[in-house]
Design a protein around this motif. Structure first.
Motif, PDB file in Angstrom:
ATOM      1  N   GLY A  69       4.393 -47.888 -61.819  1.00 61.16           N
ATOM      2  CA  GLY A  69       3.793 -46.830 -62.628  1.00 61.16           C
ATOM      3  C   GLY A  69       3.112 -47.293 -63.901  1.00 61.16           C
ATOM      4  N   GLN A  70       3.160 -48.584 -64.202  1.00 61.38           N
ATOM      5  CA  GLN A  70       2.538 -49.122 -65.417  1.00 61.38           C
ATOM      6  C   GLN A  70       1.309 -49.945 -65.036  1.00 61.38           C
ATOM      7  N   ASP A  71       0.256 -49.884 -65.847  1.00 59.87           N
ATOM      8  CA  ASP A  71      -0.881 -50.789 -65.679  1.00 59.87           C
ATOM      9  C   ASP A  71      -0.496 -52.115 -66.315  1.00 59.87           C
ATOM     10  N   VAL A  72      -0.571 -53.203 -65.534  1.00 55.17           N
ATOM     11  CA  VAL A  72      -0.138 -54.524 -65.983  1.00 55.17           C
ATOM     12  C   VAL A  72      -1.283 -55.511 -65.805  1.00 55.17           C
ATOM     13  N   PRO A  73      -1.592 -56.315 -66.862  1.00 53.67           N
ATOM     14  CA  PRO A  73      -2.654 -57.319 -66.716  1.00 53.67           C
ATOM     15  C   PRO A  73      -2.123 -58.586 -66.043  1.00 53.67           C
ATOM     16  N   PHE A  74      -2.955 -59.185 -65.224  1.00 53.43           N
ATOM     17  CA  PHE A  74      -2.627 -60.446 -64.555  1.00 53.43           C
ATOM     18  C   PHE A  74      -3.752 -61.442 -64.823  1.00 53.43           C
ATOM     19  N   VAL A  75      -3.385 -62.707 -65.000  1.00 51.21           N
ATOM     20  CA  VAL A  75      -4.399 -63.744 -65.203  1.00 51.21           C
ATOM     21  C   VAL A  75      -5.179 -63.940 -63.900  1.00 51.21           C
ATOM     22  N   ARG A  76      -6.381 -64.491 -64.068  1.00 54.01           N
ATOM     23  CA  ARG A  76      -7.220 -64.785 -62.905  1.00 54.01           C
ATOM     24  C   ARG A  76      -6.556 -65.845 -62.027  1.00 54.01           C
ATOM     25  N   ARG A  77      -6.917 -65.865 -60.748  1.00 50.39           N
ATOM     26  CA  ARG A  77      -6.322 -66.817 -59.807  1.00 50.39           C
ATOM     27  C   ARG A  77      -6.545 -68.262 -60.264  1.00 50.39           C
ATOM     28  N   ASP A  78      -7.753 -68.594 -60.739  1.00 47.01           N
ATOM     29  CA  ASP A  78      -8.009 -69.955 -61.208  1.00 47.01           C
ATOM     30  C   ASP A  78      -7.077 -70.330 -62.355  1.00 47.01           C
ATOM     31  N   THR A  79      -6.829 -69.395 -63.258  1.00 43.00           N
ATOM     32  CA  THR A  79      -5.933 -69.649 -64.383  1.00 43.00           C
ATOM     33  C   THR A  79      -4.510 -69.850 -63.882  1.00 43.00           C
ATOM     34  N   LEU A  80      -4.083 -68.998 -62.974  1.00 44.51           N
ATOM     35  CA  LEU A  80      -2.741 -69.131 -62.409  1.00 44.51           C
ATOM     36  C   LEU A  80      -2.577 -70.480 -61.723  1.00 44.51           C
ATOM     37  N   PHE A  81      -3.563 -70.864 -60.913  1.00 45.35           N
ATOM     38  CA  PHE A  81      -3.485 -72.152 -60.218  1.00 45.35           C
ATOM     39  C   PHE A  81      -3.445 -73.314 -61.211  1.00 45.35           C
ATOM     40  N   LYS A  82      -4.259 -73.237 -62.255  1.00 42.38           N
ATOM     41  CA  LYS A  82      -4.270 -74.311 -63.252  1.00 42.38           C
ATOM     42  C   LYS A  82      -2.900 -74.434 -63.924  1.00 42.38           C
ATOM     43  N   MET A  83      -2.301 -73.306 -64.298  1.00 43.68           N
ATOM     44  CA  MET A  83      -0.974 -73.346 -64.924  1.00 43.68           C
ATOM     45  C   MET A  83       0.049 -73.952 -63.978  1.00 43.68           C
ATOM     46  N   LYS A  84       0.003 -73.557 -62.718  1.00 43.85           N
ATOM     47  CA  LYS A  84       0.974 -74.058 -61.747  1.00 43.85           C
ATOM     48  C   LYS A  84       0.740 -75.534 -61.436  1.00 43.85           C
ATOM     49  N   ASP A  95       3.954 -72.046 -54.295  1.00 42.40           N
ATOM     50  CA  ASP A  95       3.348 -70.744 -54.632  1.00 42.40           C
ATOM     51  C   ASP A  95       1.845 -70.773 -54.400  1.00 42.40           C
ATOM     52  N   ILE A  96       1.192 -71.849 -54.854  1.00 43.69           N
ATOM     53  CA  ILE A  96      -0.258 -71.948 -54.675  1.00 43.69           C
ATOM     54  C   ILE A  96      -0.603 -71.964 -53.187  1.00 43.69           C
ATOM     55  N   ASP A  97       0.130 -72.752 -52.418  1.00 40.81           N
ATOM     56  CA  ASP A  97      -0.129 -72.800 -50.974  1.00 40.81           C
ATOM     57  C   ASP A  97       0.052 -71.427 -50.330  1.00 40.81           C
ATOM     58  N   LEU A 105      -7.615 -69.367 -48.042  1.00 42.70           N
ATOM     59  CA  LEU A 105      -8.263 -70.427 -48.814  1.00 42.70           C
ATOM     60  C   LEU A 105      -7.730 -71.765 -48.337  1.00 42.70           C
ATOM     61  N   PRO A 106      -8.419 -72.869 -48.659  1.00 45.26           N
ATOM     62  CA  PRO A 106      -7.875 -74.180 -48.308  1.00 45.26           C
ATOM     63  C   PRO A 106      -6.596 -74.457 -49.101  1.00 45.26           C
ATOM     64  N   PRO A 107      -5.756 -75.404 -48.647  1.00 48.17           N
ATOM     65  CA  PRO A 107      -4.548 -75.749 -49.403  1.00 48.17           C
ATOM     66  C   PRO A 107      -4.895 -76.179 -50.823  1.00 48.17           C
ATOM     67  N   TYR A 108      -3.920 -76.042 -51.738  1.00 50.07           N
ATOM     68  CA  TYR A 108      -4.181 -76.278 -53.159  1.00 50.07           C
ATOM     69  C   TYR A 108      -4.772 -77.649 -53.433  1.00 50.07           C
ATOM     70  N   ASP A 109      -4.352 -78.670 -52.697  1.00 47.86           N
ATOM     71  CA  ASP A 109      -4.850 -80.013 -52.980  1.00 47.86           C
ATOM     72  C   ASP A 109      -6.285 -80.213 -52.489  1.00 47.86           C
ATOM     73  N   LYS A 110      -6.837 -79.230 -51.786  1.00 46.85           N
ATOM     74  CA  LYS A 110      -8.236 -79.294 -51.333  1.00 46.85           C
ATOM     75  C   LYS A 110      -9.137 -78.376 -52.164  1.00 46.85           C
ATOM     76  N   LEU A 111      -8.546 -77.614 -53.070  1.00 44.46           N
ATOM     77  CA  LEU A 111      -9.326 -76.709 -53.908  1.00 44.46           C
ATOM     78  C   LEU A 111      -9.973 -77.484 -55.045  1.00 44.46           C
ATOM     79  N   PRO A 112     -11.144 -77.051 -55.504  1.00 44.41           N
ATOM     80  CA  PRO A 112     -11.749 -77.708 -56.666  1.00 44.41           C
ATOM     81  C   PRO A 112     -10.909 -77.431 -57.910  1.00 44.41           C
ATOM     82  N   GLU A 113     -10.967 -78.362 -58.860  1.00 47.92           N
ATOM     83  CA  GLU A 113     -10.246 -78.171 -60.126  1.00 47.92           C
ATOM     84  C   GLU A 113     -10.897 -77.016 -60.887  1.00 47.92           C
TER      85      GLU A 113
END
Length: 118
Positions: A69-84, A95-97, A105-113
């Protein structure tokens, strides 16, 4: 209602003290202050003790979603992946996989930085 409580045995307001947060960083090597929803313990909330990125910039680009019932902000996927990626803990990489699998999407180790925050 959402009723989060600290995972560690400290008062919630201790997090508001910048001196205490610096002490946790120095003595405990703390990165996040974890809180648990007593009604939904499987949904922990990690609050950074020091911002890993420019908060205003990320907040402006956040996506919003309803949660109990609450509006909650979430970081962008690229930001989340970078943090992880930077955390480098095995469960963060899993989690990324899992996100990549769900989004076909391709596995995390194949994604661009993602771009640097600096």
């Amino acid at each position: 209602s959402i009723r989060y409580r600290p995972l560690v045995p400290v008062a919630q307001l201790a997090f508001a003290d910048p001196i205490q947060r610096e002490r946790w960083i120095e003595e405990k090597h703390m990165i996040v202050f974890q809180m648990l929803d007593i009604d939904e313990p499987k949904t922990p909330l990690d609050i950074f003790v020091r911002e890993p990125f420019n908060f205003a910039d990320e907040y402006a680009q956040a996506f919003w979603q309803k949660y109990r019932g609450q509006d909650v902000p979430f970081v962008r996927r690229d930001t989340l992946f970078k943090m992880k990626r930077e955390a480098g803990r095995p469960h963060d990489l899993v989690d990324i996989d899992q996100i990549c699998l769900a989004k076909e999407l391709p596995p995390y180790d194949k994604l661009p930085e993602p771009p640097s925050w600096t």
